[in-house]
Design an enzyme around this catalytic site. Structure first.
Site, mmCIF file in Angstrom:
data_model
loop_
_atom_site.group_PDB
_atom_site.id
_atom_site.type_symbol
_atom_site.label_atom_id
_atom_site.label_comp_id
_atom_site.label_asym_id
_atom_site.label_seq_id
_atom_site.Cartn_x
_atom_site.Cartn_y
_atom_site.Cartn_z
ATOM 1 N N ASN A 192 -4.786 -6.594 -6.888
ATOM 2 C CA ASN A 192 -3.644 -6.763 -6.136
ATOM 3 C C ASN A 192 -3.616 -7.804 -5.013
ATOM 4 O OD1 ASN A 192 -3.041 -4.250 -7.197
ATOM 5 N ND2 ASN A 192 -3.870 -3.000 -5.616
ATOM 6 N N ASP A 193 -4.728 -8.019 -4.425
ATOM 7 C CA ASP A 193 -4.836 -9.203 -3.600
ATOM 8 C C ASP A 193 -5.373 -10.470 -4.459
ATOM 9 O OD1 ASP A 193 -4.756 -8.297 -1.081
ATOM 10 O OD2 ASP A 193 -6.456 -7.112 -1.257
ATOM 11 N N CYS B 240 -10.023 -2.769 -10.157
ATOM 12 C CA CYS B 240 -9.499 -1.640 -9.444
ATOM 13 C C CYS B 240 -8.323 -1.806 -8.697
ATOM 14 C CB CYS B 240 -10.581 -1.019 -8.388
ATOM 15 S SG CYS B 240 -10.729 -2.066 -7.202
ATOM 16 N N ARG C 62 1.933 -9.981 -1.308
ATOM 17 C CA ARG C 62 2.678 -8.499 -2.195
ATOM 18 C C ARG C 62 3.404 -7.591 -1.496
ATOM 19 N NH1 ARG C 62 -3.628 -5.672 -1.762
ATOM 20 N NH2 ARG C 62 -2.761 -3.849 -1.962
ATOM 21 N N GLU D 48 -11.456 -10.274 -4.801
ATOM 22 C CA GLU D 48 -9.905 -10.488 -4.390
ATOM 23 C C GLU D 48 -9.367 -11.609 -3.891
ATOM 24 O OE1 GLU D 48 -9.300 -6.785 -2.417
ATOM 25 O OE2 GLU D 48 -10.870 -6.955 -1.270
ATOM 26 N N HIS E 19 0.662 -1.270 0.108
ATOM 27 C CA HIS E 19 -0.028 0.002 0.077
ATOM 28 C C HIS E 19 0.806 1.323 -0.031
ATOM 29 C CE1 HIS E 19 -3.335 -2.762 0.945
ATOM 30 N NE2 HIS E 19 -3.970 -1.705 -0.221
ATOM 31 N N ARG F 183 -10.597 4.474 -0.887
ATOM 32 C CA ARG F 183 -10.123 3.341 0.229
ATOM 33 C C ARG F 183 -10.296 4.186 1.546
ATOM 34 N NH1 ARG F 183 -5.839 2.155 -3.780
ATOM 35 N NH2 ARG F 183 -5.494 -0.151 -3.807
ATOM 36 N N ARG G 234 -15.876 2.345 -0.660
ATOM 37 C CA ARG G 234 -15.470 0.910 0.040
ATOM 38 C C ARG G 234 -15.271 0.925 1.563
ATOM 39 N NH1 ARG G 234 -9.548 -2.136 -1.406
ATOM 40 N NH2 ARG G 234 -8.813 -0.753 0.206
HETATM 41 C C1 PEP Z 1 -6.818 -4.820 -4.575
HETATM 42 O O1 PEP Z 1 -6.686 -5.824 -3.616
HETATM 43 O O2 PEP Z 1 -6.432 -4.813 -5.667
HETATM 44 C C2 PEP Z 1 -7.302 -3.928 -4.126
HETATM 45 C C3 PEP Z 1 -7.676 -2.703 -5.123
HETATM 46 O O3 PEP Z 1 -7.463 -3.349 -2.643
HETATM 47 P P1 PEP Z 1 -6.178 -2.917 -1.805
HETATM 48 O O4 PEP Z 1 -5.282 -2.435 -2.709
HETATM 49 O O5 PEP Z 1 -6.604 -1.731 -0.901
HETATM 50 O O6 PEP Z 1 -5.954 -4.103 -0.967
HETATM 51 MG MG MG Z 2 -7.519 -5.524 -1.897
#
Ligand code: PEP
Ligand code: MG
Length: 600
Positions: free
Chosen positions: A470-471, A518, A481, A447, A204, A312, A348
């Protein structure tokens, strides 16, 4: 250019450290080296009249710390067991340590120095003495004192103590780690760039760097903190993931040119914000923005986002000392809703946990935080906390086109429980006659692989999906990650990930709902043909990333993108899938490949 390592005592010549490119751009400036858990504690002279004020500040900080520890202890007791909560008894005892406290108070009066400085110096002496004791049990107590001391110092500073909050001028931050909560309070005017020893491209803090549009390199593994000195001249190359220390004049010249070329190139995108993100054969893709706070709206609009695809919300209070009230949340959500003037705003619900820790609600050292007490799991454990947020979002829905999105959904049961609580909130607002959109759209993030597999059932219960790559990548391939050691295994084009995305899009289409991406995959032009070809309706990303993606879409044909998507689903190799997509982009938009990934 010479490669490291370099001995500190050597002459300071140019050398190069490699890391992971986390946020594009070039920065040239002076290094500020920050070691773990370092606080900026100023030593200030005070006058005798200031003594009572300093002492009452200290008493207040002790009492706030006591309350925090007791509330933590209660939570641990209710969720774990009495033994686990006992550790906090030791912490409370430290607050009652008369000798320590009296010594600090006497020190302030005698030396006429500020309380934070005197307390820190005194407590560090205690820690050093205890750490040197032969008894291992006693030695371990040093860690307890350190924890409590850190808490008191934070409370003395009202949580503005991190040096990152208050830089002594423009600096390039060099640190072991920059956490998401560090980035939330960062002195954004003065941070030119940052480089860290740990972290991955989708951690993040890397995402925040891209949102703030500052160059960043993360995961530079070879202990560079020991080889960079405060004040060293650095070049951060966020395109290639390089840190150049003490650059020679000709290297500086190359990078100064690179910087001005990149600036020219990126400002070109601001002239295209009114152009539709539409393929040559007429298919329009919605390009939306990911934001972290109210201030993100301006950036989203400047870059021509069609809406907010991901807010977020956890960043609203990641550094707060208490949970934000309904009013406070309502004011943020309704401002964004009205500032977006009817354009979609996907809010979210809090996604705390994993690498986003808040002192108030996620204080545990979990063995596997990304698999632990995160997002809606935490939410369901504290329904009061959840209802406060849902009521605030519902009330804001009277001010614009607001949608609710739940993160980290693993299956239908969890979603049903969340929906039931949302319905309770709506009922409360109806009964009290409080304006809101009773038919607010509810969507979920996909995710977790289990949700991607169950997408058909989930699609029957919601109005939209947003794929959090991402997740999804992290959980599908079992690659943390944030861990630089396995960063090379983090492959968004891994065939398993692509097949899951395909399954999600097909389920969405079959059930007549829209689907967005996203995660960071949406912001990287290399993946755009694949995602668009698979049938994704919206790509949501940090505002600054919209320009290149829009330009690329306008140079593509949908039927070509569909061909790319079909081809990548046939290969069993992530690199080959990426190569197929890159080849296509190179043929229609070589400038994007060159600038986005090399910066030259
Ligand atoms: C993701 O997991 O792709 C996402 C957009 O949420 P975050 O990066 O906040 O976990
Ligand atoms: Mg996520």
């Amino acid at each position: 250019m010479k490669s490291r390592p370099l001995n500190i005592s050597e002459k300071r010549e140019e050398f190069l450290i490699h890391g992971i490119p986390a946020s594009p751009g070039v920065a040239i400036g002076s290094a500020l080296v920050i070691r773990k858990a370092e606080f900026f504690i100023e030593e200030k002279n005070i006058s005798p009249e200031d003594i009572p004020g300093e002492l009452s500040k200290f008493k207040e900080a002790i009492e706030v710390t006591r309350k925090q520890i007791i509330s933590l202890q209660n939570r641990v007791q209710s969720m774990l067991n009495k033994n686990d909560a006992r550790i906090f008894d030791a912490h409370l005892l430290i607050l009652d340590d008369k000798m320590l406290m009296e010594e600090v108070e006497a020190g302030v009066a005698k030396e006429l120095r500020n309380i934070d400085f005197v307390f820190n110096r005194t407590v560090q002496r205690y820690i050093a003495a205890i750490s040197a004791m032969p008894d291992p049990y006693l030695r371990e107590r040093a860690q307890d004192i350190r924890d409590v001391a850190e808490r008191i110092i934070k409370n003395l500073h009202s949580r503005t103590c991190s040096i990152l909050d208050r830089l002594p001028g423009q600096r390039i931050i060099v640190a072991h780690e920059v956490t998401p909560s560090d980035t939330a309070d960062m002195d954004k005017e003065n941070v030119q760039a940052f480089a860290t020893e740990v972290g991955g491209k989708t951690s993040h803090s890397a995402i925040m760097a891209r949102a703030m549009q500052i160059p960043a390199v993360v995961g530079a593994q070879n202990l560079f903190l020991d080889t960079i000195h405060n004040g060293d001249l650095l070049i951060i190359d966020g395109y290639l993931g390089m840190i150049i220390v003490n650059p020679r004049p000709n290297t500086l010249k190359v990078y100064a040119d690179k910087e001005s070329e990149a600036e020219k190139y990126y400002s070109g995108f601001l002239k295209e914000t009114r152009l539709w993100p539409e393929t040559i054969d007429g298919f329009r893709i919605q390009l939306a923005a990911n934001i972290q706070g109210v201030e993100g709206v301006e950036d989203a609009k400047r870059h021509g986002a069609a809406g907010i695809g991901l807010f977020r919300t956890e960043y609203l209070f990641i550094n707060a000392k208490e949970l934000p009230s309904e009013e406070k949340q309502f004011s943020a959500y309704s401002k964004i809703a009205s500032d977006m003037e009817g354009h979609q705003v996907v809010i979210r619900t809090f996604d705390l946990g994993g690498d986003k820790l808040s002192e108030v609600i996620t204080p545990f050292n979990e063995p596997n935080p990304f698999l632990g007490f995160r997002a809606v799991r935490l939410f369901l454990e504290y329904p009061h906390f959840m209802k406060t947020q849902l009521r605030a979002i519902l009330r804001a829905s009277a001010f614009g086109n607001v949608k609710i999105m739940f993160p980290m959904i693993s299956g239908c049961e969890e979603l049903d429980r969340l929906t039931a609580i949302l319905e309770e909130c709506k009922k409360e607002l109806r009964v009290s006659g409080i304006p809101h959109n009773d038919n607010i759209d509810v969507g979920i993030m996909i995710e977790i692989p289990s949700a991607a597999i169950m997408a058909d059932s989930l699609a029957k219960k919601v109005k939209f999906f947003s794929i959090g790559t991402n997740d999804l990548v992290q959980y599908t391939i079992a690659v943390d990650r944030t861990n630089e050691k396995v960063a090379h295994l983090y492959q968004p084009t891994h065939p398993a990930v692509l097949h899951l995305i395909k399954n999600v899009v097909s389920a969405a289409k079959a059930n007549g709902i829209w689907v967005s991406v996203c995660g960071e995959m949406a912001s990287d032009p290399r993946y755009a043909p694949i995602l668009i070809g698979l049938g994704v309706n919206e790509l949501s990303m940090s505002p600054g990333a919209i320009g290149p993606v829009r330009r690329l879409i306008r140079r593509m044909k949908m039927h070509e993108a569909e061909k790319i998507a079909s081809s990548v689903l046939l290969v069993d190799d992530a690199k080959e899938a990426l190569r197929i997509s890159e080849e296509m982009i190179n043929s229609v938009a070589p400038d994007i490949v060159r600038m986005s990934f090399k910066g030259i």
